[in-house]
Design a protein around this motif. Structure first.
Motif: not given
Length: 258
Positions: A165-179
């Motif tokens: 999820c982090v690698a795919a996000c253009p912002n490097g966000s971990a929101m899906l993992f944490v959520a």
């Protein structure tokens, strides 16, 4: 099968890296992608060359260790499929593939295709434990849980922490993992006592680790090998808004201004 591979090689965290071209032969179409890399490494070792470093463990799509960008797509881009579950029959004989590590500020490269994902560990540690004294294993029906809640908790608990999820996000966000990690506890009665504190602590740890913000590209959902829904992010955002107010009030009371 015969394949042309362009693989990211980087000897250490601080060294400069780059793509190196390899020809790999005698690859079975029934082999997994990681087994194909094993074949390449055997050929490199036979030529007294340095083998390619890459992360792997269970090779069953369970542990979340494998982490490769293949042609710019996490895990190769097949829906609900990890790299270790990706088979060579899905590629054409003679294919040319580009293989690189996760790309995110919070996931620095250690060597070649291996990245440091300890930022995930720090986020999980920030969540702490549940305060309910569970004692020995309870009977399955001691605590009533609605079927919908149980299913949502299990769906979120499917997260293997791979970082796609982090690698795919253009912002490097971990929101899906944490959520997802929050949702699988917050859907159950045992997760309610620390719900607000846990949410605030884990989101704060995520921000401190250097992950980017979510701007609703939803690339995370598309890349997730466990097909976790972006709906968990909406729940986390709602919980965080409430938790932030509670934390502010607690701080105001503790310093005498509230």
């Amino acid at each position: 099968m015969r394949l042309t591979l362009h693989i990211w090689r980087q000897p250490s965290r601080d060294a400069k890296g780059g793509f190196v071209r390899y020809e790999v032969t005698d690859v079975s179409e029934h082999a997994s992608f990681l087994e194909m890399l094993d074949v390449l490494n055997e050929q490199l070792i036979a030529r007294n060359e340095e083998p390619v470093a890459f992360d792997h463990d269970c090779r069953e799509g369970i542990c979340g260790t494998c982490s490769l960008m293949i042609d710019g797509r996490p895990h190769g881009g097949r829906r609900a499929t990890t790299t270790c579950q990706l088979h060579m029959r899905w590629f054409a004989d003679g294919a040319e593939l580009w293989i690189e590590p996760w790309r995110a500020a919070a996931f620095p490269v250690i060597k070649d295709l291996c990245v440091d994902r300890s930022a995930f560990d720090r986020v999980i540690a920030a969540g702490g434990y549940i305060s309910a004294n569970v004692g020995s294993a309870p009977d399955a029906n001691d605590i009533l849980v609605a079927k919908d809640s149980a299913e949502r908790a299990m769906d979120a608990a499917a997260c293997i922490g791979c970082g796609a999820c982090v690698a795919a996000c253009p912002n490097g966000s971990a929101m899906l993992f944490v959520a997802a990690k929050l949702a699988h506890l917050h859907q159950l009665p045992q997760g309610q006592p620390e719900r607000a504190h846990r949410t605030h602590a884990m989101v704060s740890a995520m921000d401190a680790a250097g992950f980017g913000a979510c701007t609703n590209h939803y690339e995370c959902e598309a890349a997730c090998p466990k097909a976790i829904s972006r709906d968990v992010i909406a729940v986390m955002n709602r919980d965080y808004a409430r938790a932030a107010l509670i934390a502010r009030d607690r701080e105001a009371k503790s310093d005498g201004t509230g």
